[in-house]
Design a protein around this motif. Structure first.
Motif, PDB file in Angstrom:
ATOM      1  N   GLY A   4      12.416  24.092 -36.680  1.00 47.72           N
ATOM      2  CA  GLY A   4      11.236  24.856 -37.021  1.00 47.72           C
ATOM      3  C   GLY A   4      10.654  24.357 -38.320  1.00 47.72           C
ATOM      4  O   GLY A   4      11.172  23.441 -38.926  1.00 47.72           O
ATOM      5  N   LYS A   5       9.556  24.938 -38.757  1.00 48.15           N
ATOM      6  CA  LYS A   5       8.916  24.502 -39.983  1.00 48.15           C
ATOM      7  C   LYS A   5       8.772  25.690 -40.920  1.00 48.15           C
ATOM      8  O   LYS A   5       8.292  26.747 -40.547  1.00 48.15           O
ATOM      9  N   LYS A   6       9.207  25.500 -42.167  1.00 47.20           N
ATOM     10  CA  LYS A   6       9.051  26.534 -43.188  1.00 47.20           C
ATOM     11  C   LYS A   6       8.540  25.855 -44.443  1.00 47.20           C
ATOM     12  O   LYS A   6       9.168  24.934 -44.943  1.00 47.20           O
ATOM     13  N   GLU A   7       7.384  26.285 -44.950  1.00 49.57           N
ATOM     14  CA  GLU A   7       6.785  25.625 -46.089  1.00 49.57           C
ATOM     15  C   GLU A   7       6.652  26.584 -47.268  1.00 49.57           C
ATOM     16  O   GLU A   7       6.400  27.769 -47.094  1.00 49.57           O
ATOM     17  N   PHE A   8       6.854  26.040 -48.474  1.00 51.56           N
ATOM     18  CA  PHE A   8       6.660  26.765 -49.715  1.00 51.56           C
ATOM     19  C   PHE A   8       5.864  25.886 -50.666  1.00 51.56           C
ATOM     20  O   PHE A   8       5.932  24.667 -50.572  1.00 51.56           O
ATOM     21  N   PRO A   9       5.121  26.477 -51.613  1.00 53.97           N
ATOM     22  CA  PRO A   9       4.534  25.654 -52.666  1.00 53.97           C
ATOM     23  C   PRO A   9       5.628  24.870 -53.380  1.00 53.97           C
ATOM     24  O   PRO A   9       6.759  25.343 -53.495  1.00 53.97           O
ATOM     25  N   ALA A  10       5.287  23.681 -53.860  1.00 58.95           N
ATOM     26  CA  ALA A  10       6.296  22.774 -54.398  1.00 58.95           C
ATOM     27  C   ALA A  10       7.182  23.425 -55.451  1.00 58.95           C
ATOM     28  O   ALA A  10       8.405  23.352 -55.379  1.00 58.95           O
ATOM     29  N   TYR A  11       6.573  24.107 -56.434  1.00 55.74           N
ATOM     30  CA  TYR A  11       7.368  24.669 -57.516  1.00 55.74           C
ATOM     31  C   TYR A  11       8.305  25.768 -57.021  1.00 55.74           C
ATOM     32  O   TYR A  11       9.488  25.785 -57.334  1.00 55.74           O
ATOM     33  N   SER A  12       7.773  26.694 -56.216  1.00 55.26           N
ATOM     34  CA  SER A  12       8.594  27.825 -55.783  1.00 55.26           C
ATOM     35  C   SER A  12       9.659  27.418 -54.784  1.00 55.26           C
ATOM     36  O   SER A  12      10.552  28.205 -54.471  1.00 55.26           O
ATOM     37  N   ALA A  13       9.581  26.176 -54.273  1.00 57.78           N
ATOM     38  CA  ALA A  13      10.615  25.703 -53.354  1.00 57.78           C
ATOM     39  C   ALA A  13      11.994  25.763 -54.002  1.00 57.78           C
ATOM     40  O   ALA A  13      12.991  26.013 -53.334  1.00 57.78           O
ATOM     41  N   LEU A  14      12.057  25.540 -55.300  1.00 55.97           N
ATOM     42  CA  LEU A  14      13.349  25.587 -55.979  1.00 55.97           C
ATOM     43  C   LEU A  14      13.980  26.965 -55.906  1.00 55.97           C
ATOM     44  O   LEU A  14      15.197  27.108 -56.007  1.00 55.97           O
ATOM     45  N   PHE A  15      13.159  27.979 -55.762  1.00 55.02           N
ATOM     46  CA  PHE A  15      13.667  29.348 -55.731  1.00 55.02           C
ATOM     47  C   PHE A  15      13.883  29.852 -54.307  1.00 55.02           C
ATOM     48  O   PHE A  15      14.403  30.933 -54.104  1.00 55.02           O
ATOM     49  N   ASN A  16      13.457  29.070 -53.324  1.00 58.07           N
ATOM     50  CA  ASN A  16      13.543  29.511 -51.938  1.00 58.07           C
ATOM     51  C   ASN A  16      14.320  28.560 -51.032  1.00 58.07           C
ATOM     52  O   ASN A  16      14.865  28.988 -50.026  1.00 58.07           O
ATOM     53  N   LEU A  17      14.356  27.282 -51.370  1.00 62.84           N
ATOM     54  CA  LEU A  17      14.841  26.292 -50.413  1.00 62.84           C
ATOM     55  C   LEU A  17      16.031  25.483 -50.878  1.00 62.84           C
ATOM     56  O   LEU A  17      16.231  24.365 -50.422  1.00 62.84           O
ATOM     57  N   MET A  18      16.825  25.993 -51.800  1.00 62.19           N
ATOM     58  CA  MET A  18      18.004  25.260 -52.226  1.00 62.19           C
ATOM     59  C   MET A  18      19.159  25.454 -51.241  1.00 62.19           C
ATOM     60  O   MET A  18      19.126  26.342 -50.401  1.00 62.19           O
ATOM     61  N   GLN A  19      20.179  24.630 -51.372  1.00 61.26           N
ATOM     62  CA  GLN A  19      21.312  24.689 -50.460  1.00 61.26           C
ATOM     63  C   GLN A  19      21.954  26.078 -50.471  1.00 61.26           C
ATOM     64  O   GLN A  19      22.144  26.675 -51.526  1.00 61.26           O
ATOM     65  N   ASP A  20      22.256  26.587 -49.293  1.00 65.03           N
ATOM     66  CA  ASP A  20      22.847  27.915 -49.086  1.00 65.03           C
ATOM     67  C   ASP A  20      21.864  29.059 -49.311  1.00 65.03           C
ATOM     68  O   ASP A  20      22.227  30.221 -49.134  1.00 65.03           O
ATOM     69  N   SER A  21      20.626  28.746 -49.710  1.00 70.05           N
ATOM     70  CA  SER A  21      19.621  29.809 -49.840  1.00 70.05           C
ATOM     71  C   SER A  21      19.224  30.318 -48.461  1.00 70.05           C
ATOM     72  O   SER A  21      19.433  29.648 -47.453  1.00 70.05           O
ATOM     73  N   MET A  22      18.638  31.491 -48.437  1.00 75.61           N
ATOM     74  CA  MET A  22      18.218  32.076 -47.176  1.00 75.61           C
ATOM     75  C   MET A  22      16.766  32.500 -47.252  1.00 75.61           C
ATOM     76  O   MET A  22      16.240  32.814 -48.329  1.00 75.61           O
ATOM     77  N   PHE A  23      16.100  32.477 -46.118  1.00 74.44           N
ATOM     78  CA  PHE A  23      14.737  32.964 -46.030  1.00 74.44           C
ATOM     79  C   PHE A  23      14.545  33.618 -44.667  1.00 74.44           C
ATOM     80  O   PHE A  23      15.346  33.437 -43.750  1.00 74.44           O
ATOM     81  N   VAL A  24      13.479  34.387 -44.564  1.00 76.50           N
ATOM     82  CA  VAL A  24      13.200  35.145 -43.340  1.00 76.50           C
ATOM     83  C   VAL A  24      11.873  34.679 -42.761  1.00 76.50           C
ATOM     84  O   VAL A  24      10.876  34.546 -43.477  1.00 76.50           O
ATOM     85  N   ARG A  25      11.858  34.414 -41.474  1.00 72.49           N
ATOM     86  CA  ARG A  25      10.629  34.044 -40.773  1.00 72.49           C
ATOM     87  C   ARG A  25      10.665  34.658 -39.384  1.00 72.49           C
ATOM     88  O   ARG A  25      11.663  34.532 -38.665  1.00 72.49           O
ATOM     89  N   ASP A  26       9.595  35.327 -38.998  1.00 72.76           N
ATOM     90  CA  ASP A  26       9.495  35.959 -37.674  1.00 72.76           C
ATOM     91  C   ASP A  26      10.683  36.880 -37.395  1.00 72.76           C
ATOM     92  O   ASP A  26      11.268  36.867 -36.312  1.00 72.76           O
ATOM     93  N   ASN A  27      11.069  37.636 -38.415  1.00 75.03           N
ATOM     94  CA  ASN A  27      12.149  38.631 -38.310  1.00 75.03           C
ATOM     95  C   ASN A  27      13.525  38.030 -38.074  1.00 75.03           C
ATOM     96  O   ASN A  27      14.456  38.731 -37.673  1.00 75.03           O
ATOM     97  N   LEU A  28      13.672  36.735 -38.307  1.00 75.05           N
ATOM     98  CA  LEU A  28      14.980  36.092 -38.241  1.00 75.05           C
ATOM     99  C   LEU A  28      15.321  35.529 -39.613  1.00 75.05           C
ATOM    100  O   LEU A  28      14.445  35.025 -40.319  1.00 75.05           O
ATOM    101  N   SER A  29      16.584  35.597 -39.993  1.00 76.53           N
ATOM    102  CA  SER A  29      17.010  35.022 -41.270  1.00 76.53           C
ATOM    103  C   SER A  29      17.655  33.665 -41.028  1.00 76.53           C
ATOM    104  O   SER A  29      18.338  33.455 -40.020  1.00 76.53           O
ATOM    105  N   TYR A  30      17.434  32.755 -41.977  1.00 76.94           N
ATOM    106  CA  TYR A  30      17.922  31.383 -41.869  1.00 76.94           C
ATOM    107  C   TYR A  30      18.630  30.985 -43.155  1.00 76.94           C
ATOM    108  O   TYR A  30      18.302  31.477 -44.243  1.00 76.94           O
TER     109      TYR A  30
END
Length: 605
Positions: A4-30
């Motif tokens: 799938g595809k999950k995009e964040f602004p470049a700077y905030s990626a550090l707060f959302n997309l680091m290893q072991d981090s989690m995010f929610v999309r379409d009511n599913l957590s990843y």
């Protein structure tokens, strides 16, 4: 990212997309599995040695404190770990040319039927073929939804998605029983075959990858809702990169030299400083400044004339007497000199960094200057600088596992990032250029405030220089309580201005972030937007009075008063910022510092 595809602004990626981090999309957590290395699209990091030095100190402090506090059976970090620390710029992409930034997976892979409670953990191949719209129970026409909890051990910091199963029948006949839908602690997993019923979370024996890391007795995992973003939060540090044009990045004593420059120790030889700096890397590589003696070390200066040799002698004599007890203060001094344009003025370097004082901005007339001086004095501001193009580096150094308790004594379960193959410490860095403003507070007023509130037992300073030295030495002189209060004041001031930024700068509050230079009595607010819109430049030239003018009214107002002001003096309604906007997870904030009604004599009194 793949799957799938999950995009964040470049700077905030550090707060959302680091290893072991989690995010929610379409009511599913990843959960993020891995990140790919940069392929040349990121900006250059000028000084990796300084980056390694500063960030390792922070990693060592956080990780070793966790081990001490929880008495874990893990090795403390040492200087050997610093030597092998890896700096990695991660790949940022918007899926151009088919590239991905990394991989993620659905986490946890436990699902249950909301109608009949059928509970199932789907494994990789099985998950691809399962129909989420149809419960596997032939007698039920319900749908599966993701189970929203994982387990967190407050003793050792372990996160788990392992759930209790029936000892006789495994996980084939599990059913989720929600005795109280609003209270997950009452939820059970029942085996529909034999009726055995257990808590849905297992017991933690404090084993990490087969190694027991705690002497404490086994304890129950605490449920954490994965969709609330508190399972694993990256810790991000931002610092100023030393501009390459300064030719200072190879000098081992840069922080001490910065202190001498800041305190004016080298003013007597100011004209010779550019020549001295030109020869420093070669000379310092051959001698030990701690054992410096001009008569014995004359040989290093033989190629210079007598006047320059004398200047070198003065320089090294002063440098030998300078000392820091706090590395943090040393780094802050260096950043401050770069941000205020001290270096590029001293060495006449036009290309290093574009720093302009408020009163030197184009179109700034005497009428504005007069009104702004009154405003600055009223708020305790000495100077305001505009930086149109500054080189910063934000780095994710690790993550805080699980829920972090609130309070000054709280110690998070900080886990540094590591290379999975070598086990070396690893940081993930993102260098970027942006615009910013630096707020330099009145040093005398800051020290007087600390003394008035009895955080410091000193005589009132008579000069800016005296006040500056007191602030610089708070950590060195074991006056940490005073430093904490100073940091709280500066941190709160920064949040007040960022919260008001969207009205006047065109930048939303979550498009700004902060860097605190507490020992220097200053703070930086910078844009994290991917597009430079010149918001800070515009507001300084046109709306500074409006931006700063009503801060006293804002500080005195919170919809949750009197509870907010009576308790912590800050909450999500009045001062809290998004995680990626705040440098300290919204800790150490208090509006009463400025109001002076309960805990303090107010800074603006």
């Amino acid at each position: 990212m793949a799957e799938g595809k999950k995009e964040f602004p470049a700077y905030s990626a550090l707060f959302n997309l680091m290893q072991d981090s989690m995010f929610v999309r379409d009511n599913l957590s990843y959960k993020i599995i891995s990140l790919y290395k940069d392929i040349g699209s990121n900006l250059e990091i000028y000084d990796e040695n300084r980056l390694r030095e500063i960030l390792f100190d922070k990693i060592e402090e956080l990780y070793n404190e966790r081990i001490r506090h929880y008495r874990l059976k893990k090795d403390f970090l040492t200087d050997e770990d610093k030597e092998t620390l890896e700096i990695s710029k991660f790949l940022l992409t918007n899926d151009v040319d088919g590239y991905f930034s990394g991989l993620y997976k659905i986490y946890p892979r436990a699902f249950y039927c909301k109608k009949c409670g059928n509970f199932h953990v789907f494994y990789s191949d099985e998950f691809k073929n399962i129909d989420m719209q149809q419960c596997s129970n032939p007698k039920c026409n319900g749908k599966y939804i993701q189970f929203p909890f994982v387990g967190f051990c407050e003793t050792c910091g372990k996160i788990t998605d392992q759930f209790n199963i029936c000892e006789k029948h495994g996980d084939k006949f599990l059913k989720l029983i929600q005795y109280d839908v609003t209270s997950p602690i009452t939820w059970k997993l029942r085996c529909a075959k034999c009726g055995t019923e257990k808590d849905f979370l297992t017991t933690c024996y404090h084993n990490h990858y087969g190694e027991k890391i705690s002497k404490e007795s086994p304890s129950k995992f605490r449920p954490i809702n994965v969709q609330q973003g508190s399972v694993s939060r990256p810790v991000v540090e931002t610092m100023v990169d030393i501009p390459r044009e300064l030719h200072l990045n190879d000098i081992r004593y840069l922080d001490y030299i910065s202190l001498g420059l800041y305190l004016g120790q080298f003013d007597a030889i100011k004209e010779d400083l550019p020549d001295i700096f030109a020869g420093l890397p070669h000379i310092l590589s051959q001698m030990d400044i701690r054992k410096y003696d001009f008569e014995n070390d004359k040989k290093y200066f033989d190629s210079f004339d007598d006047g320059l040799m004398k200047s070198y002698d003065i320089f090294f004599s002063e440098l030998k007497d300078l000392s820091f007890q706090s590395k943090q203060t040393a780094h802050e001094v260096n950043d401050y000199l770069i941000l205020t344009g001290f270096y590029h003025t001293l060495f006449n370097l036009d290309s290093v960094i574009d720093v302009v004082k408020l009163e030197d901005l184009e179109g700034y007339d005497n009428t504005l200057k007069e009104s702004h001086e009154v405003l600055k004095e009223d708020l305790g501001i000495a100077d305001i600088y505009y930086l149109s193009d500054i080189h910063l580096i934000s780095s994710a150094i690790g993550s805080n596992k699980g829920m972090v308790k609130i309070g000054p004594e709280a110690v998070p379960h900080f886990e540094p990032y590591r290379n999975s193959k070598t086990n070396n410490l690893k940081i993930l860095s993102y260098p970027f250029e942006t615009e910013a403003i630096l707020i330099d507070l009145d040093k005398i007023k800051l020290v007087n405030w600390l003394i008035d509130n009895k955080f410091l037992k000193r005589d009132y300073p008579e000069t800016k220089e005296q006040a500056s030295i007191i602030l610089l030495n708070l950590l060195k002189d074991d006056e940490e309580d005073a430093y904490v209060e100073l940091h709280k004041l500066i941190h709160t001031f920064s949040h007040i201005l960022i919260k008001r930024s969207s009205v006047y700068t065109g930048l939303q509050e979550d498009s700004c972030s902060e860097m605190l230079l507490a020992s220097l009595g200053a703070f930086l607010i910078y844009s994290t937007s991917n597009v430079k819109i010149g918001g800070f430049s515009y507001v300084l030239e046109n709306n500074l009075k409006e931006w700063f003018g009503d801060v006293k009214l804002d500080v005195g107002d919170c919809v949750f008063d009197p509870v907010c002001i009576d308790d912590e003096g800050a909450c999500f309604s009045c001062l809290y910022l998004a995680d990626h906007a705040c440098c300290n997870f919204n800790k150490n904030l208090d509006r009463d510092i400025f109001l002076g009604s309960i805990r303090y004599k107010g800074f603006w009194d």
